[in-house]
Design a protein around this motif. Structure first.
Motif, PDB file in Angstrom:
ATOM      1  N   SER A 149     -30.003  31.055  27.332  1.00 32.38           N
ATOM      2  CA  SER A 149     -30.197  31.688  26.030  1.00 32.38           C
ATOM      3  C   SER A 149     -31.652  31.588  25.624  1.00 32.38           C
ATOM      4  O   SER A 149     -32.297  30.560  25.831  1.00 32.38           O
ATOM      5  CB  SER A 149     -29.317  31.014  24.962  1.00 32.38           C
ATOM      6  OG  SER A 149     -27.958  31.037  25.342  1.00 32.38           O
ATOM      7  N   ALA A 150     -32.169  32.663  25.046  1.00 34.70           N
ATOM      8  CA  ALA A 150     -33.544  32.684  24.553  1.00 34.70           C
ATOM      9  C   ALA A 150     -33.517  33.037  23.074  1.00 34.70           C
ATOM     10  O   ALA A 150     -33.080  34.135  22.696  1.00 34.70           O
ATOM     11  CB  ALA A 150     -34.371  33.712  25.326  1.00 34.70           C
ATOM     12  N   ARG A 151     -33.966  32.114  22.248  1.00 34.96           N
ATOM     13  CA  ARG A 151     -33.955  32.326  20.806  1.00 34.96           C
ATOM     14  C   ARG A 151     -35.382  32.254  20.280  1.00 34.96           C
ATOM     15  O   ARG A 151     -36.106  31.301  20.541  1.00 34.96           O
ATOM     16  CB  ARG A 151     -33.095  31.272  20.115  1.00 34.96           C
ATOM     17  CG  ARG A 151     -32.981  31.455  18.606  1.00 34.96           C
ATOM     18  CD  ARG A 151     -32.055  30.420  18.003  1.00 34.96           C
ATOM     19  NE  ARG A 151     -31.873  30.634  16.584  1.00 34.96           N
ATOM     20  CZ  ARG A 151     -31.123  29.873  15.796  1.00 34.96           C
ATOM     21  NH1 ARG A 151     -30.482  28.834  16.316  1.00 34.96           N
ATOM     22  NH2 ARG A 151     -31.007  30.129  14.508  1.00 34.96           N
ATOM     23  N   GLY A 152     -35.775  33.272  19.531  1.00 39.78           N
ATOM     24  CA  GLY A 152     -37.122  33.270  18.993  1.00 39.78           C
ATOM     25  C   GLY A 152     -37.371  34.448  18.086  1.00 39.78           C
ATOM     26  O   GLY A 152     -36.544  35.372  17.995  1.00 39.78           O
ATOM     27  N   LEU A 153     -38.516  34.437  17.411  1.00 37.97           N
ATOM     28  CA  LEU A 153     -38.884  35.513  16.505  1.00 37.97           C
ATOM     29  C   LEU A 153     -39.049  36.818  17.272  1.00 37.97           C
ATOM     30  O   LEU A 153     -39.728  36.867  18.290  1.00 37.97           O
ATOM     31  CB  LEU A 153     -40.194  35.161  15.789  1.00 37.97           C
ATOM     32  CG  LEU A 153     -40.681  36.148  14.724  1.00 37.97           C
ATOM     33  CD1 LEU A 153     -39.696  36.217  13.565  1.00 37.97           C
ATOM     34  CD2 LEU A 153     -42.081  35.741  14.235  1.00 37.97           C
ATOM     35  N   ASN A 154     -38.387  37.860  16.777  1.00 39.75           N
ATOM     36  CA  ASN A 154     -38.459  39.178  17.415  1.00 39.75           C
ATOM     37  C   ASN A 154     -37.984  39.165  18.865  1.00 39.75           C
ATOM     38  O   ASN A 154     -38.529  39.879  19.714  1.00 39.75           O
ATOM     39  CB  ASN A 154     -39.887  39.741  17.348  1.00 39.75           C
ATOM     40  CG  ASN A 154     -40.319  40.063  15.930  1.00 39.75           C
ATOM     41  OD1 ASN A 154     -39.497  40.361  15.069  1.00 39.75           O
ATOM     42  ND2 ASN A 154     -41.623  39.994  15.679  1.00 39.75           N
ATOM     43  N   ALA A 155     -36.971  38.361  19.148  1.00 38.15           N
ATOM     44  CA  ALA A 155     -36.389  38.382  20.488  1.00 38.15           C
ATOM     45  C   ALA A 155     -35.884  39.787  20.779  1.00 38.15           C
ATOM     46  O   ALA A 155     -35.250  40.422  19.930  1.00 38.15           O
ATOM     47  CB  ALA A 155     -35.235  37.377  20.566  1.00 38.15           C
ATOM     48  N   ARG A 156     -36.181  40.281  21.948  1.00 39.12           N
ATOM     49  CA  ARG A 156     -35.774  41.644  22.267  1.00 39.12           C
ATOM     50  C   ARG A 156     -35.380  41.758  23.738  1.00 39.12           C
ATOM     51  O   ARG A 156     -35.977  41.141  24.613  1.00 39.12           O
ATOM     52  CB  ARG A 156     -36.901  42.634  21.950  1.00 39.12           C
ATOM     53  CG  ARG A 156     -38.178  42.419  22.755  1.00 39.12           C
ATOM     54  CD  ARG A 156     -39.181  43.522  22.446  1.00 39.12           C
ATOM     55  NE  ARG A 156     -40.381  43.416  23.260  1.00 39.12           N
ATOM     56  CZ  ARG A 156     -41.478  42.767  22.921  1.00 39.12           C
ATOM     57  NH1 ARG A 156     -41.523  42.121  21.764  1.00 39.12           N
ATOM     58  NH2 ARG A 156     -42.526  42.731  23.716  1.00 39.12           N
ATOM     59  N   LEU A 157     -34.373  42.550  23.962  1.00 42.29           N
ATOM     60  CA  LEU A 157     -33.878  42.820  25.301  1.00 42.29           C
ATOM     61  C   LEU A 157     -34.312  44.226  25.676  1.00 42.29           C
ATOM     62  O   LEU A 157     -33.982  45.186  24.976  1.00 42.29           O
ATOM     63  CB  LEU A 157     -32.358  42.695  25.343  1.00 42.29           C
ATOM     64  CG  LEU A 157     -31.681  42.868  26.708  1.00 42.29           C
ATOM     65  CD1 LEU A 157     -32.109  41.758  27.653  1.00 42.29           C
ATOM     66  CD2 LEU A 157     -30.168  42.862  26.545  1.00 42.29           C
TER      67      LEU A 157
END
Length: 208
Positions: A149-157
Motif C-alpha cells: 500500500s502507498a499512502r500519501g498526498l496526491n497519491a495517483r494510479l
C-alpha cells in the motif's frame, strides 16, 4: 480491445537495462559534476565542501540503487535459488526511505523463492511511483502473496498501470512502462494474479 503484451527476451532485457541506466544517470552525473568542481582551481573552500557533500550523497544513492536492482532485476543466484526477505527489506529501505517516504515492513524473515522476492521489490517500486511527494509504503503478507500500500498526498494510479500489470497494454511498451509489465510477468511466473486500485489517498497493489 487490448491484447496481451508479447516481449521477446532481447526486448525485455533491453528495456530493463534502459530502466536501470535511467535510474543511475542522475547520481552518476552528480558525482562527475562534483569532481569537476573539486578539480577547479578557482573554486573556494565552501564550494568544494558543497561538492564533496554532493559526491558522497550521490555515491550513496548510486550504491543503494545498484544493490536494489541486483535483487529486483538481477539473477540473484542460480535457478531455484532463495532470497532472505531480510535482505530484500534492507535494499528496499536503502532505496525508498529518502526522508520523504517511510517504509513499513510487516513481513517475517524467511527464505522465499527468488522470483517471489523480486516480485515484492518490484511491487514496491510500482507503488512508490504513485506517491511522488512521498508518504508511507506498507508491505504485508497475504495468504498466497503480498500486498503493498502507498499512502500519501496526491497519491495517483496511472491510467495504464493496471493494464500494464495485467500484461495487456493498449500501446507499445517503452522503458518507462517496463516496470509494471515486468512486475506482472513476475507475478504470473509465481502463479499469482496482480491488481492495482486506488482508495482515497492510498494505492493498493496486490498479488495473490
Amino acid at each position: 480491445m487490448s491484447t496481451a503484451v508479447v516481449l521477446d527476451a532481447l526486448d525485455l532485457a533491453a528495456l530493463l537495462c534502459s530502466r536501470v541506466c535511467h535510474d543511475l544517470i542522475s547520481p552518476a552525473g552528480a558525482i562527475v559534476n562534483g569532481l569537476e568542481v573539486m578539480e577547479d582551481k578557482g573554486s573556494d573552500e565552501e564550494t568544494k565542501t558543497f561538492a564533496l557533500d554532493l559526491i558522497k550523497k550521490s555515491a550513496t544513492q548510486a550504491s543503494a540503487k545498484l544493490q536494489f536492482c541486483r535483487l529486483a532485476f538481477g539473477a540473484a543466484g542460480s535457478a531455484g535459488a532463495q532470497i532472505e526477505l531480510g535482505d530484500a527489506e534492507k535494499v528496499a529501505r536503502g532505496l525508498l526511505e529518502d526522508g520523504k517516504t517511510t517504509l513499513v515492513w510487516n513481513l517475517p524473515r524467511a527464505l522465499v523463492a527468488k522470483n517471489r522476492a523480486k516480485l515484492l521489490l518490484n511491487m514496491l517500486l510500482v507503488a512508490s511511483g504513485t506517491i511522488p511527494r512521498g508518504g508511507t509504503l506498507m508491505a504485508e503478507p497475504m495468504s498466497e502473496g503480498y500486498q503493498v500500500s502507498a499512502r500519501g498526498l496526491n497519491a495517483r494510479l496511472g491510467p495504464t498501470t493496471a493494464d500494464l500489470l495485467a500484461g495487456s497494454p493498449a500501446e507499445p511498451v517503452n522503458a518507462h512502462a517496463i516496470q509494471p509489465v515486468y512486475t506482472g510477468i513476475l507475478a504470473r511466473d509465481c502463479g499469482l494474479a496482480i491488481t492495482a486500485r486506488i482508495q482515497a489517498d492510498t494505492v493498493v497493489v496486490t498479488a495473490c
